[in-house]
Design a protein around this motif. Structure first.
Motif, PDB file in Angstrom:
ATOM      1  N   GLY A  12      28.884  58.589  54.624  1.00  0.00           N
ATOM      2  CA  GLY A  12      28.235  57.718  55.595  1.00  0.00           C
ATOM      3  C   GLY A  12      26.714  57.747  55.549  1.00  0.00           C
ATOM      4  O   GLY A  12      26.055  56.925  56.171  1.00  0.00           O
ATOM      5  N   GLN A  13      26.151  58.720  54.824  1.00  0.00           N
ATOM      6  CA  GLN A  13      24.698  58.824  54.719  1.00  0.00           C
ATOM      7  C   GLN A  13      24.125  57.632  53.952  1.00  0.00           C
ATOM      8  O   GLN A  13      24.703  57.171  52.974  1.00  0.00           O
ATOM      9  CB  GLN A  13      24.344  60.122  54.003  1.00  0.00           C
ATOM     10  CG  GLN A  13      22.872  60.404  53.895  1.00  0.00           C
ATOM     11  CD  GLN A  13      22.599  61.724  53.182  1.00  0.00           C
ATOM     12  OE1 GLN A  13      23.494  62.302  52.577  1.00  0.00           O
ATOM     13  NE2 GLN A  13      21.376  62.177  53.252  1.00  0.00           N
ATOM     14  N   ILE A  14      22.978  57.116  54.396  1.00  0.00           N
ATOM     15  CA  ILE A  14      22.337  55.990  53.729  1.00  0.00           C
ATOM     16  C   ILE A  14      21.711  56.453  52.422  1.00  0.00           C
ATOM     17  O   ILE A  14      20.983  57.447  52.385  1.00  0.00           O
ATOM     18  CB  ILE A  14      21.270  55.342  54.640  1.00  0.00           C
ATOM     19  CG1 ILE A  14      21.944  54.714  55.858  1.00  0.00           C
ATOM     20  CG2 ILE A  14      20.448  54.310  53.879  1.00  0.00           C
ATOM     21  CD1 ILE A  14      20.977  54.200  56.898  1.00  0.00           C
ATOM     22  N   VAL A  15      22.005  55.728  51.339  1.00  0.00           N
ATOM     23  CA  VAL A  15      21.479  56.051  50.019  1.00  0.00           C
ATOM     24  C   VAL A  15      20.268  55.180  49.700  1.00  0.00           C
ATOM     25  O   VAL A  15      19.259  55.655  49.201  1.00  0.00           O
ATOM     26  CB  VAL A  15      22.551  55.823  48.925  1.00  0.00           C
ATOM     27  CG1 VAL A  15      21.971  56.045  47.555  1.00  0.00           C
ATOM     28  CG2 VAL A  15      23.746  56.690  49.155  1.00  0.00           C
ATOM     29  N   LYS A  16      20.387  53.880  49.993  1.00  0.00           N
ATOM     30  CA  LYS A  16      19.362  52.936  49.587  1.00  0.00           C
ATOM     31  C   LYS A  16      19.335  51.750  50.532  1.00  0.00           C
ATOM     32  O   LYS A  16      20.356  51.360  51.082  1.00  0.00           O
ATOM     33  CB  LYS A  16      19.680  52.451  48.170  1.00  0.00           C
ATOM     34  CG  LYS A  16      18.615  51.632  47.539  1.00  0.00           C
ATOM     35  CD  LYS A  16      18.856  51.136  46.115  1.00  0.00           C
ATOM     36  CE  LYS A  16      20.034  51.589  45.353  1.00  0.00           C
ATOM     37  NZ  LYS A  16      20.147  50.961  44.042  1.00  0.00           N
ATOM     38  N   LYS A  17      18.137  51.164  50.693  1.00  0.00           N
ATOM     39  CA  LYS A  17      17.976  49.936  51.473  1.00  0.00           C
ATOM     40  C   LYS A  17      17.170  48.952  50.635  1.00  0.00           C
ATOM     41  O   LYS A  17      16.187  49.337  50.009  1.00  0.00           O
ATOM     42  CB  LYS A  17      17.207  50.185  52.769  1.00  0.00           C
ATOM     43  CG  LYS A  17      17.931  50.979  53.800  1.00  0.00           C
ATOM     44  CD  LYS A  17      17.081  51.077  55.047  1.00  0.00           C
ATOM     45  CE  LYS A  17      17.786  51.833  56.143  1.00  0.00           C
ATOM     46  NZ  LYS A  17      16.964  51.877  57.362  1.00  0.00           N
ATOM     47  N   ASN A  18      17.589  47.710  50.630  1.00  0.00           N
ATOM     48  CA  ASN A  18      16.866  46.651  49.941  1.00  0.00           C
ATOM     49  C   ASN A  18      16.724  45.475  50.884  1.00  0.00           C
ATOM     50  O   ASN A  18      17.672  45.097  51.553  1.00  0.00           O
ATOM     51  CB  ASN A  18      17.613  46.192  48.684  1.00  0.00           C
ATOM     52  CG  ASN A  18      17.678  47.279  47.641  1.00  0.00           C
ATOM     53  OD1 ASN A  18      16.667  47.807  47.228  1.00  0.00           O
ATOM     54  ND2 ASN A  18      18.890  47.630  47.234  1.00  0.00           N
ATOM     55  N   SER A  19      15.539  44.888  50.917  1.00  0.00           N
ATOM     56  CA  SER A  19      15.294  43.745  51.789  1.00  0.00           C
ATOM     57  C   SER A  19      15.202  42.484  50.941  1.00  0.00           C
ATOM     58  O   SER A  19      14.472  42.438  49.957  1.00  0.00           O
ATOM     59  CB  SER A  19      13.996  43.950  52.569  1.00  0.00           C
ATOM     60  OG  SER A  19      13.802  42.873  53.441  1.00  0.00           O
ATOM     61  N   TYR A  20      15.944  41.452  51.331  1.00  0.00           N
ATOM     62  CA  TYR A  20      15.962  40.187  50.597  1.00  0.00           C
ATOM     63  C   TYR A  20      15.491  39.031  51.471  1.00  0.00           C
ATOM     64  O   TYR A  20      15.824  37.892  51.221  1.00  0.00           O
ATOM     65  CB  TYR A  20      17.372  39.904  50.069  1.00  0.00           C
ATOM     66  CG  TYR A  20      17.818  40.929  49.077  1.00  0.00           C
ATOM     67  CD1 TYR A  20      17.342  40.920  47.782  1.00  0.00           C
ATOM     68  CD2 TYR A  20      18.702  41.931  49.443  1.00  0.00           C
ATOM     69  CE1 TYR A  20      17.729  41.882  46.867  1.00  0.00           C
ATOM     70  CE2 TYR A  20      19.104  42.888  48.540  1.00  0.00           C
ATOM     71  CZ  TYR A  20      18.619  42.856  47.258  1.00  0.00           C
ATOM     72  OH  TYR A  20      19.014  43.807  46.352  1.00  0.00           O
ATOM     73  N   GLY A  21      14.711  39.342  52.486  1.00  0.00           N
ATOM     74  CA  GLY A  21      14.219  38.297  53.370  1.00  0.00           C
ATOM     75  C   GLY A  21      12.795  38.571  53.760  1.00  0.00           C
ATOM     76  O   GLY A  21      12.040  39.194  53.012  1.00  0.00           O
TER      77      GLY A  21
END
Length: 74
Positions: free
Chosen positions: A55-64
């Protein structure tokens, strides 16, 4: 309008993409779920959040429209 991020999360024996708590797609592998989550995030112009099995967050990407763009301008 506030666009909710898409989360790629483990679900049962596979992986799911969820937006606003609702499942929008289900996949057998994490790679397939990530690919579809990225496609959906681009379509909705929102953030794509990828989680580990625990459940730990690995990566975030923003497309907006990113409210906190990176400061380095490489």
């Amino acid at each position: 309008m506030n666009k909710k991020p898409i989360h790629t999360v483990p679900s049962g024996n596979g992986w799911s993409n969820k937006q606003g708590g609702k499942e929008i797609s289900r996949h057998h592998t994490k790679a397939n779920a990530e690919s579809e989550g990225r496609r959906q995030a681009m379509r909705f112009e929102t953030e794509h959040v990828i989680h580990k099995v625990n459940g730990q967050i690995v990566k975030k990407n923003s497309y907006g429209n990113d409210p906190c763009p990176p400061k380095d301008k490489r």
